[in-house]
Write a protein that holds these residues in place. Structure first.
Motif, PDB file in Angstrom:
ATOM      1  N   ALA A 113       0.832  -1.205   0.000  1.00 40.06           N
ATOM      2  CA  ALA A 113       0.000   0.000   0.000  1.00 40.06           C
ATOM      3  C   ALA A 113       0.866   1.256   0.000  1.00 40.06           C
ATOM      4  O   ALA A 113       0.581   2.226  -0.714  1.00 40.06           O
ATOM      5  CB  ALA A 113      -0.922  -0.004   1.218  1.00 40.06           C
ATOM      6  N   THR A 114       1.924   1.259   0.793  1.00 37.88           N
ATOM      7  CA  THR A 114       2.831   2.408   0.816  1.00 37.88           C
ATOM      8  C   THR A 114       3.519   2.560  -0.538  1.00 37.88           C
ATOM      9  O   THR A 114       3.673   3.674  -1.052  1.00 37.88           O
ATOM     10  CB  THR A 114       3.883   2.234   1.918  1.00 37.88           C
ATOM     11  OG1 THR A 114       3.224   2.087   3.180  1.00 37.88           O
ATOM     12  CG2 THR A 114       4.816   3.423   1.988  1.00 37.88           C
ATOM     13  N   GLU A 115       3.934   1.445  -1.112  1.00 39.02           N
ATOM     14  CA  GLU A 115       4.563   1.493  -2.436  1.00 39.02           C
ATOM     15  C   GLU A 115       3.599   2.058  -3.469  1.00 39.02           C
ATOM     16  O   GLU A 115       3.973   2.902  -4.297  1.00 39.02           O
ATOM     17  CB  GLU A 115       5.010   0.087  -2.838  1.00 39.02           C
ATOM     18  CG  GLU A 115       5.579  -0.041  -4.241  1.00 39.02           C
ATOM     19  CD  GLU A 115       6.942   0.604  -4.407  1.00 39.02           C
ATOM     20  OE1 GLU A 115       7.320   0.876  -5.568  1.00 39.02           O
ATOM     21  OE2 GLU A 115       7.638   0.824  -3.391  1.00 39.02           O
ATOM     22  N   LEU A 116       2.349   1.625  -3.392  1.00 37.66           N
ATOM     23  CA  LEU A 116       1.361   2.111  -4.345  1.00 37.66           C
ATOM     24  C   LEU A 116       1.149   3.617  -4.199  1.00 37.66           C
ATOM     25  O   LEU A 116       0.955   4.326  -5.189  1.00 37.66           O
ATOM     26  CB  LEU A 116       0.027   1.373  -4.149  1.00 37.66           C
ATOM     27  CG  LEU A 116      -1.099   1.768  -5.090  1.00 37.66           C
ATOM     28  CD1 LEU A 116      -0.721   1.501  -6.544  1.00 37.66           C
ATOM     29  CD2 LEU A 116      -2.379   1.030  -4.732  1.00 37.66           C
ATOM     30  N   ALA A 117       1.221   4.114  -2.951  1.00 39.89           N
ATOM     31  CA  ALA A 117       1.015   5.545  -2.719  1.00 39.89           C
ATOM     32  C   ALA A 117       2.033   6.384  -3.486  1.00 39.89           C
ATOM     33  O   ALA A 117       1.701   7.461  -4.004  1.00 39.89           O
ATOM     34  CB  ALA A 117       1.091   5.843  -1.228  1.00 39.89           C
ATOM     35  N   HIS A 118       3.263   5.916  -3.576  1.00 34.78           N
ATOM     36  CA  HIS A 118       4.281   6.645  -4.342  1.00 34.78           C
ATOM     37  C   HIS A 118       3.864   6.769  -5.815  1.00 34.78           C
ATOM     38  O   HIS A 118       4.010   7.836  -6.421  1.00 34.78           O
ATOM     39  CB  HIS A 118       5.629   5.927  -4.240  1.00 34.78           C
ATOM     40  CG  HIS A 118       6.280   6.035  -2.897  1.00 34.78           C
ATOM     41  ND1 HIS A 118       6.871   7.192  -2.437  1.00 34.78           N
ATOM     42  CD2 HIS A 118       6.424   5.123  -1.893  1.00 34.78           C
ATOM     43  CE1 HIS A 118       7.356   7.000  -1.228  1.00 34.78           C
ATOM     44  NE2 HIS A 118       7.104   5.747  -0.868  1.00 34.78           N
ATOM     45  N   HIS A 119       3.344   5.690  -6.359  1.00 36.82           N
ATOM     46  CA  HIS A 119       2.983   5.701  -7.780  1.00 36.82           C
ATOM     47  C   HIS A 119       1.679   6.443  -8.018  1.00 36.82           C
ATOM     48  O   HIS A 119       1.479   7.031  -9.096  1.00 36.82           O
ATOM     49  CB  HIS A 119       2.912   4.262  -8.298  1.00 36.82           C
ATOM     50  CG  HIS A 119       4.208   3.543  -8.114  1.00 36.82           C
ATOM     51  ND1 HIS A 119       5.341   3.863  -8.819  1.00 36.82           N
ATOM     52  CD2 HIS A 119       4.571   2.544  -7.258  1.00 36.82           C
ATOM     53  CE1 HIS A 119       6.338   3.080  -8.452  1.00 36.82           C
ATOM     54  NE2 HIS A 119       5.889   2.275  -7.497  1.00 36.82           N
TER      55      HIS A 119
END
Length: 360
Positions: free
Chosen positions: A188-194
């Motif tokens: 989820a955190t990784e997705l937030a960057h994108h």
């Protein structure tokens, strides 16, 4: 016309329900048979039913769809009704009103030789089973008239943005969020960057190709339980572009996204769905429509550029001159206030009849 509109709207046809779409196709076929004097071909591809009439060697394609976005059972909360000059019901504006106008317009012509009518069953979900059929038919014609609903004020649609759809999946690593969260890779955190990077992509495409591109995150999900570092996250992305160059740039940049966390993995699916409908593809037909309207006393016509796409994007994309928005006048596509102004239906049918006659 209102009786025929009620008949079509009362047969629900949610795109996801192939059996409902098949029932709707039969209603469309019978209504067309009654008004056009010929039975159509029933074309089933991938479980989806499309309806086609061909008269002689096709030169003019009339294009529409009978599926809707409304879930089955919507008639219970949005029943068909006509009051104070307004018809309401699921799909009445997008685009069953246009189908009724089309059938009545063609019924008044002395000859249909050279006309092809194609009513598809999956436009609202991207025309996956009908795209090849639409494009092959359009390649053989010298004009495509699309019976999608009109723009505000009854304007015809002479330009549409292209559409691309993407699915971004982030693969991380699960871990207990209380005992050892450091051992996980939070998808989820990784997705937030994108998610935030999409605005940078929009700005880059705009700088390269000009204004008009929009990239919208839509459906998003992540995680499985409250106490687990999410191992997977998913995002749906809707991109609208004004030109082929912008569509190519969006595709390049979204597919070029790289993981922010070194242990995460990205998966990008999807790509361009519909090419842009450039205004040049419509101008000759719009000019003819204006001439026909003036001769027939149907008033001056307006044109509009819109962000929504239709199957007219496909016909224009294969080089067939295309004029869109010839259908119903009203408002509220896909919304609770969807409606058609009934007084506009006969003159719109008359305009279409004169335009088809001029093209033939």
């Amino acid at each position: 016309m209102l009786d025929d509109l009620e008949e079509l709207v009362s047969c629900e046809s949610c795109s996801a329900d192939h059996a409902a779409v098949a029932r709707s196709a039969q209603v469309v076929a019978e209504q067309g048979h009654r008004l056009l004097g010929a039975r159509p071909q029933m074309l089933v591809t991938g479980g989806v039913t499309h309806v086609r009439w061909s008269f002689g060697t096709p030169r003019v394609l009339l294009l529409g769809h009978h599926d809707t976005v409304w879930p089955m059972g919507s008639l219970k909360t949005h029943p068909f009704s006509v009051a104070d000059g307004v018809a309401r019901g699921p799909g009445v504006f997008d685009m069953k009103g246009g189908l009724v106008q089309m059938f009545h317009a063609l019924a008044g012509l002395p000859s249909l030789d050279g006309v092809c009518v194609l009513v598809t069953g999956d436009e609202e979900v991207g025309s996956g089973t009908s795209r090849a059929l639409i494009e092959d038919t359009a390649r053989a014609c010298r004009a495509a008239l699309v019976l999608e609903a009109a723009a505000p004020g009854g304007a015809l649609k002479t330009s549409r943005k292209g559409v691309s759809h993407y699915g971004l999946t982030v693969h991380g690593r699960a871990a207990h969020s209380g005992l050892e969260p450091e051992k996980g890779i939070n998808a989820a955190t990784e997705l937030a960057h994108h998610l935030l990077a999409l605005q940078d992509i929009t700005d880059t495409v705009t700088a390269r190709t000009g204004p008009g591109t929009t990239i919208t995150p839509t459906v998003m999900s992540a995680g499985t339980t409250d106490n687990t570092v999410p191992a997977r996250a998913e995002l749906s992305i809707d991109a609208r572009v004004p030109s082929p160059a912008a569509q190519a740039a969006v595709d390049e940049l979204i597919k070029g996204l790289a993981p922010h966390h070194p242990g995460a993995r990205l998966q990008v699916d999807g790509g361009p769905n519909r090419p842009p409908l450039d205004a040049e593809a419509a101008q000759s037909l719009f000019a003819l429509a204006c001439e026909v309207a003036a001769r027939s006393g149907l008033g001056p016509l307006q044109q509009a550029a819109v962000g929504g796409a239709s199957d007219g994007n496909y016909t224009a994309g294969v080089g067939c001159p295309t004029l869109d928005g010839l259908g119903a006048v009203g408002d509220g596509a896909h919304a609770d206030h969807e409606h058609v102004v009934t007084a506009t239906m006969p003159p719109r049918a008359q305009l279409l009849a004169h335009l088809v006659g001029a093209l033939l």
